[in-house]
Design an enzyme around this catalytic site. Structure first.
Site, PDB file in Angstrom:
ATOM      1  N   TRP A 101     -18.769   3.600 -17.981  1.00 35.47           N
ATOM      2  CA  TRP A 101     -19.083   5.027 -18.375  1.00 35.47           C
ATOM      3  C   TRP A 101     -20.582   5.367 -17.802  1.00 35.47           C
ATOM      4  CZ3 TRP A 101     -17.605   2.614 -23.451  1.00 35.47           C
ATOM      5  CH2 TRP A 101     -16.097   2.805 -23.624  1.00 35.47           C
ATOM      6  N   VAL A 104     -23.561   3.851 -19.814  1.00 39.22           N
ATOM      7  CA  VAL A 104     -23.690   2.204 -19.950  1.00 39.22           C
ATOM      8  C   VAL A 104     -23.474   1.570 -18.419  1.00 39.22           C
ATOM      9  CG1 VAL A 104     -22.564   0.136 -21.060  1.00 39.22           C
ATOM     10  CG2 VAL A 104     -22.453   2.468 -22.314  1.00 39.22           C
ATOM     11  N   CYS A 105     -22.451   1.791 -17.923  1.00 39.46           N
ATOM     12  CA  CYS A 105     -22.296   0.819 -16.688  1.00 39.46           C
ATOM     13  C   CYS A 105     -22.768   1.662 -15.408  1.00 39.46           C
ATOM     14  CB  CYS A 105     -20.936   0.669 -16.624  1.00 39.46           C
ATOM     15  SG  CYS A 105     -20.178  -0.255 -17.897  1.00 39.46           S
ATOM     16  N   VAL A 106     -23.156   2.863 -15.514  1.00 38.20           N
ATOM     17  CA  VAL A 106     -24.000   3.631 -14.097  1.00 38.20           C
ATOM     18  C   VAL A 106     -25.263   3.330 -14.795  1.00 38.20           C
ATOM     19  CG1 VAL A 106     -24.118   5.640 -12.944  1.00 38.20           C
ATOM     20  CG2 VAL A 106     -21.975   4.885 -13.788  1.00 38.20           C
TER      21      VAL A 106
END
Length: 196
Positions: A101, A104-106
């Protein structure tokens, strides 16, 4: 530059609400296809692929078949030693990120890469969050930190740059016909009409 595509997986997509899943998949196909056509060093990273998050989108597998994905336990890809080595090992000082997402992960690896001196871009419409607000706040945070936002078609066309580049013209227009929505239909129409 290097392209890093993070967690475009089934389980992550289920909770993505900031963008329609079909649009996200099309945009992800454009980005993956662009990476392949223009021979961009591309890192595909997953989180718990076999035990939780599931398979990578077929739109990525079409261009980068399973087998070389980097599976992690970390939320921040930059903090995974194998992923960090793969990304920095490309020797590229510009990095383009997309993933799920956004919040979070970007945002994590984007901020980490900027901190280490990289010039960073993120593809906002090949990323998504659990809500519109979550996505937008992450986008604002990345921009404030110095990352440059771009879109999937923008990414593809900045790589093409000139329609006279015949070696990539057909692959690019074929990619857009398949994944480019209305723009792709327009190209199909133009190609068909110009035959007559």
């Amino acid at each position: 530059h290097a392209l890093v595509m993070i967690d475009h997986e089934s389980q992550m997509a289920f909770a993505t609400k900031s963008i329609d899943i079909n649009v996200l998949r099309q945009n992800t196909g454009i980005v993956a296809g662009a990476g392949k056509i223009f021979k961009v060093p591309t890192i595909i990273s997953t989180v718990f692929e076999k035990s939780f998050a599931g398979p990578v989108f077929p739109e990525i597998q079409e261009f980068f078949p399973a087998g070389n994905y980097i599976d992690r336990t970390t939320m921040n890809t930059w903090e995974d030693p194998k992923a960090h080595k793969a990304i920095t090992g490309t020797g590229k000082k510009k990095i383009v990120f997309a993933g799920l997402w956004t919040e979070v992960c970007v945002v994590g690896p984007v901020l980490s890469a900027i901190e280490e001196g990289y010039k960073v871009y993120f593809i906002s419409d090949a990323s998504g969050g659990v809500s519109q607000e979550a996505h937008e706040m992450a986008v604002q945070r990345m921009i404030q930190a110095g990352a440059q936002p771009i879109t999937s078609i923008q990414y593809l066309l900045e790589l093409q740059r000139d329609w006279a580049r015949q070696e990539t013209y057909k692959p690019v227009t074929d990619l857009v016909k398949k994944y480019g929505g209305a723009y792709g239909i327009g190209i199909q129409y133009a190609h068909d009409m110009l035959k007559h």
